[in-house]
Design an enzyme around this catalytic site. Sequence first.
Site, short mmCIF file in Angstrom:
data_model
loop_
_atom_site.label_atom_id
_atom_site.label_comp_id
_atom_site.label_asym_id
_atom_site.label_seq_id
_atom_site.Cartn_x
_atom_site.Cartn_y
_atom_site.Cartn_z
CG ASP A 137 -2.20 0.94 0.88
OD1 ASP A 137 -2.55 1.38 -0.23
OD2 ASP A 137 -2.47 1.54 2.12
CG HIS A 144 -4.91 10.58 2.97
ND1 HIS A 144 -5.96 10.27 3.53
CD2 HIS A 144 -4.04 9.55 3.29
CE1 HIS A 144 -5.52 9.65 4.51
NE2 HIS A 144 -4.49 8.91 4.44
CD GLU A 209 -6.12 4.97 4.55
OE1 GLU A 209 -5.53 4.07 3.63
OE2 GLU A 209 -5.64 5.53 5.57
CD GLU A 211 -5.24 3.01 -0.37
OE1 GLU A 211 -4.53 2.63 -1.01
OE2 GLU A 211 -5.21 3.22 0.83
CG ASP A 243 -5.51 0.69 3.59
OD1 ASP A 243 -5.67 -0.45 4.16
OD2 ASP A 243 -4.80 1.26 3.74
NE ARG A 247 -8.11 6.33 9.45
CZ ARG A 247 -7.30 5.99 8.45
NH1 ARG A 247 -6.02 5.87 8.40
NH2 ARG A 247 -7.77 6.35 7.29
CD GLN A 250 -3.23 4.06 10.55
OE1 GLN A 250 -4.57 3.96 10.52
NE2 GLN A 250 -2.56 4.62 9.61
CE LYS A 263 -3.35 1.90 7.32
NZ LYS A 263 -4.27 2.73 6.25
CB THR A 267 -7.55 -4.88 1.90
OG1 THR A 267 -6.44 -4.55 3.04
CG2 THR A 267 -7.31 -3.87 0.74
CD GLU A 384 -8.01 12.79 4.22
OE1 GLU A 384 -8.40 11.52 3.85
OE2 GLU A 384 -7.69 13.51 3.23
MN MN Z 1 -3.83 3.04 2.77
#
Ligand code: MN
Length: 436
Positions: A137, A144, A209, A211, A243, A247, A250, A263, A267, A384
């Site tokens: 990744d 971002h 996320e 992506e 993804d 948080r 993480q 993570k 996925t 975000e």
């Molecule tokens: Mn990612």
Amino acid sequence: MTDFTHDPSRKSWVASASGHGDFPLQNLPLGIFRPRGEEPRGGVAIGDEILDLPMALAQGLFTGEAEQAARAASGRSLNPLMALGKGSRAALRRRLSEILDGAGPETAMIKELAPRILHHAQDCALELPAEIGDYTDFYAGIQHATNTGRLLRPDNPLMPNYKHIPVAYHGRSSSVVTSGTPVRRPQGQRKRGDEAAPTYGPSRNLDYELELGLWIGPGNAQGEPIPVAEAGGHVIGFCLLNDWSARDIQGWEYQPLGPFLGKSFSTTISPWVVTAEALEPFRQAQAPRGEGDPAPLPYLWDDADQGNGAFGVDLEVFIETPVMREKGAAPQRFSRVSAANLYWTAAQMVAHHSSGGCNLRPGDLFGSGTISGVERETWGSLLEQSAGGRQPLALASGETRRFLEDGDEIVFRASCQKEGFAPIGFGECRGRIAPA
Ligand code: MN
């Protein structure tokens, strides 16, 4: 390099393909599907139908290089096809376009075969298109990286390496799942700022996320880096990739070695491989680097790649909560953003990944990194959107969200549009949060 397969005036004899938002005749994405009660095999999405590659092969519809490629795409995974060169893949695309053409010399004969070579997509399960050996990744969404960096370092959001290195971490391929697979809320160690010690339990800050996924083709031998000028050709297709990120887990675990259990629990990817050939009309110049940005080292720079190595893909994120489902309300769009916001091209990611001697293999998967733009409506994660959970979002349903709750479903969609070409899409990348 476009050819007749991109001609927007051509239509398929598969009626639902005409004007189809994702899969008109000009797209022809490849995947692995399983008709009810049967074995998985390779197929091609066309409108609301799937063309069965082994059945079409058995009807003698392919010859030469296209036959070789169709055979490689007929098994339980597309890895053998991904290992082939560009010539074979392009030959397969040209032949598929002829087979599904509504006004060709063979149309009447091939239409007769429809009951044997087509399946209704709604009657089929879609599986992962490849056995993914390795998943990496990246972090190429500069906005971002800026938005999330600002939460921690308001004055200096980007790390000093960001504009020199396509930053990435090695992810976990075993937990990559296909669209529609439930995503169980992970448990793990988390520690809020006001807590003296960590506790173990369900993630309280579960996020998505947005992506782009990149499928790797032939790859390289260990110790032999792929030159940047050739690197773009090693990305043979694209998908959407979520993804999922816990948080809180993480945030507690990531220093100093980067993401791990926050993570690796899941996925989600969209199951159709939208080929590099299908995206040819939507190539565009990489956005110029910002004023004062350092020039990348030569192994990451190729003028031709800068001229056409970016892709005009528009991506969208929708949320559907249990309350919305109960009310029959439409999913709410959280964001819409162009992949042109990526700071590094696909070729630069491949060149960098292999530059130290690491070998890439057919069926490896890259994530681009979360794609965000400048305005809030373009931000690709809740981290975000809710400013790290401090500013809950008000939904049209009257609910609020800091992060995802059980039963929430996140759907990604994407499309490519350009004057003079048929719009094409990626299909869905969907996942619903199941309780821990
Ligand atoms: Mn990612």
